[in-house]
Design an enzyme around this catalytic site. Structure first.
Site, PDB file in Angstrom:
ATOM      1  N   HIS A 138     -14.676   1.997  -0.230  1.00 10.92           N
ATOM      2  CA  HIS A 138     -13.601   1.024   0.034  1.00 10.92           C
ATOM      3  C   HIS A 138     -12.444   1.647   0.799  1.00 10.92           C
ATOM      4  O   HIS A 138     -11.365   1.060   0.867  1.00 10.92           O
ATOM      5  CB  HIS A 138     -13.106   0.420  -1.279  1.00 10.92           C
ATOM      6  CG  HIS A 138     -14.095  -0.507  -1.901  1.00 10.92           C
ATOM      7  ND1 HIS A 138     -13.999  -0.926  -3.215  1.00 10.92           N
ATOM      8  CD2 HIS A 138     -15.209  -1.088  -1.410  1.00 10.92           C
ATOM      9  CE1 HIS A 138     -15.017  -1.732  -3.492  1.00 10.92           C
ATOM     10  NE2 HIS A 138     -15.763  -1.833  -2.411  1.00 10.92           N
TER      11      HIS A 138
ATOM     12  N   ASN B 171     -18.512   2.711 -19.643  1.00 11.93           N
ATOM     13  CA  ASN B 171     -17.356   1.847 -19.423  1.00 11.93           C
ATOM     14  C   ASN B 171     -16.557   1.735 -20.713  1.00 11.93           C
ATOM     15  O   ASN B 171     -17.055   2.033 -21.804  1.00 11.93           O
ATOM     16  CB  ASN B 171     -17.807   0.459 -18.954  1.00 11.93           C
ATOM     17  CG  ASN B 171     -16.822  -0.162 -17.985  1.00 11.93           C
ATOM     18  OD1 ASN B 171     -15.673   0.258 -17.878  1.00 11.93           O
ATOM     19  ND2 ASN B 171     -17.273  -1.186 -17.264  1.00 11.93           N
ATOM     20  N   LEU B 172     -15.331   1.255 -20.579  1.00 11.26           N
ATOM     21  CA  LEU B 172     -14.458   1.140 -21.740  1.00 11.26           C
ATOM     22  C   LEU B 172     -15.047   0.191 -22.781  1.00 11.26           C
ATOM     23  O   LEU B 172     -14.970   0.430 -23.980  1.00 11.26           O
ATOM     24  CB  LEU B 172     -13.071   0.661 -21.305  1.00 11.26           C
ATOM     25  CG  LEU B 172     -11.993   0.604 -22.385  1.00 11.26           C
ATOM     26  CD1 LEU B 172     -11.748   1.987 -22.977  1.00 11.26           C
ATOM     27  CD2 LEU B 172     -10.696   0.047 -21.803  1.00 11.26           C
TER      28      LEU B 172
ATOM     29  N   TYR C 175       0.812  -1.213   0.000  1.00 15.85           N
ATOM     30  CA  TYR C 175       0.000   0.000   0.000  1.00 15.85           C
ATOM     31  C   TYR C 175       0.849   1.267   0.000  1.00 15.85           C
ATOM     32  O   TYR C 175       0.391   2.313  -0.471  1.00 15.85           O
ATOM     33  CB  TYR C 175      -0.993  -0.025   1.157  1.00 15.85           C
ATOM     34  CG  TYR C 175      -2.122  -0.981   0.882  1.00 15.85           C
ATOM     35  CD1 TYR C 175      -3.196  -0.614   0.079  1.00 15.85           C
ATOM     36  CD2 TYR C 175      -2.087  -2.287   1.359  1.00 15.85           C
ATOM     37  CE1 TYR C 175      -4.213  -1.501  -0.218  1.00 15.85           C
ATOM     38  CE2 TYR C 175      -3.093  -3.190   1.065  1.00 15.85           C
ATOM     39  CZ  TYR C 175      -4.158  -2.791   0.273  1.00 15.85           C
ATOM     40  OH  TYR C 175      -5.153  -3.683  -0.036  1.00 15.85           O
TER      41      TYR C 175
ATOM     42  N   VAL D 224      -9.583   4.069  -4.089  1.00 17.82           N
ATOM     43  CA  VAL D 224      -8.964   4.482  -2.834  1.00 17.82           C
ATOM     44  C   VAL D 224      -8.010   5.654  -3.040  1.00 17.82           C
ATOM     45  O   VAL D 224      -7.380   6.117  -2.085  1.00 17.82           O
ATOM     46  CB  VAL D 224      -8.232   3.305  -2.163  1.00 17.82           C
ATOM     47  CG1 VAL D 224      -9.238   2.241  -1.724  1.00 17.82           C
ATOM     48  CG2 VAL D 224      -7.178   2.684  -3.076  1.00 17.82           C
TER      49      VAL D 224
END
Length: 241
Positions: free
Chosen positions: A109, A202-203, A56, A93
């Site tokens: 999240h 979305n892609l 992280y 995040v």
């Protein structure tokens, strides 16, 4: 009179990918060098806190060096036009939404810029690396800090607020997310029950979710999100009798 819709936006990793941040399901990158159970579960942290913190720390460093893209900026623009009826829920995040100017953001999240102390159970803002020598700013315990991230097996944050907003939504859009993982996968169903107009941006088209949305828009978020925002602002800025 002006019609002001209640807008709920859900974003996922796809919106930050164009800022250079790796996605969980990407074909290469940081995630593929680790097992999920080793770096994204409470059990993994208990076994090897240094491994998890280093993982992280890298993600925090990468996010700090990334810059908001046109999709992040577009959503900040949307909020400015509907400041009292807009909620941005993100599974990401990173803090790119906030750095783009978004204010009403819920990180379901968690966020890389906060840590959770396992001794006093308080949260604190955190910008640098977390190590075994890091000290909790609240209780001053050492080696008690973990990333303030929702790991597998843990309950996402703000679910009550999110579900309330969805129950009152007129517009719901999922941007840059697969829409396959619960509870976020159920958001479109809650919005539809409220009578909201639902968009997937979305892609690529996702056959598993295609029929759940009123409109599916495919393409890079930096192109599709600004166009979506501009169209929405134009539609609801019109004065009707």
């Amino acid at each position: 009179m002006n019609i002001t819709p209640n807008i709920v936006i859900l974003t996922g990793a796809g919106i930050s990918a164009e800022s250079g941040l790796e996605t969980f399901r990407g074909s290469d990158g940081t995630w593929n060098k680790y097992k999920v159970e080793d770096v994204a579960t409470p059990e993994g942290f208990a076994r090897s806190p240094d491994l998890v913190n280093n993982f992280y720390n890298k993600r925090r460093h990468d996010a700090a060096n990334a810059r908001p893209n046109k999709a992040h900026l577009a959503l900040a623009k949307l909020e400015k036009n509907f400041p009292h009826s807009f909620l941005l829920v993100t599974q990401n995040v990173d803090d790119l939404h906030e750095r783009a100017g978004s204010k009403n953001v819920l990180h379901m999240h968690g966020t890389l810029n906060h840590v959770l102390c396992l001794t006093c159970h308080k949260r604190a803002e955190w910008k640098g690396d977390v190590t075994a020598e890091s000290i909790c700013p609240h209780c001053h315990a050492k080696a008690s800090l973990r990333p303030d991230i929702v790991w597998f097996g843990e309950i996402p944050f703000y679910m009550e607020k999110i579900e309330k907003a969805l129950s009152q939504a007129d517009i719901f859009a999922a941007i840059g997310t697969s829409g396959l993982v619960y509870p976020a996968a159920g958001f479109v169903g809650l919005a539809r029950q409220a009578g909201a107009e639902c968009f997937e941006i979305n892609l690529a088209t996702n056959p598993a979710t295609y029929e759940l949305f009123d409109e599916v828009i495919s393409g890079p978020a930096t192109k599709t999100a600004p166009d979506f925002v501009d169209n929405l602002i134009a539609k609801y800025s019109q004065v009707t009798d």
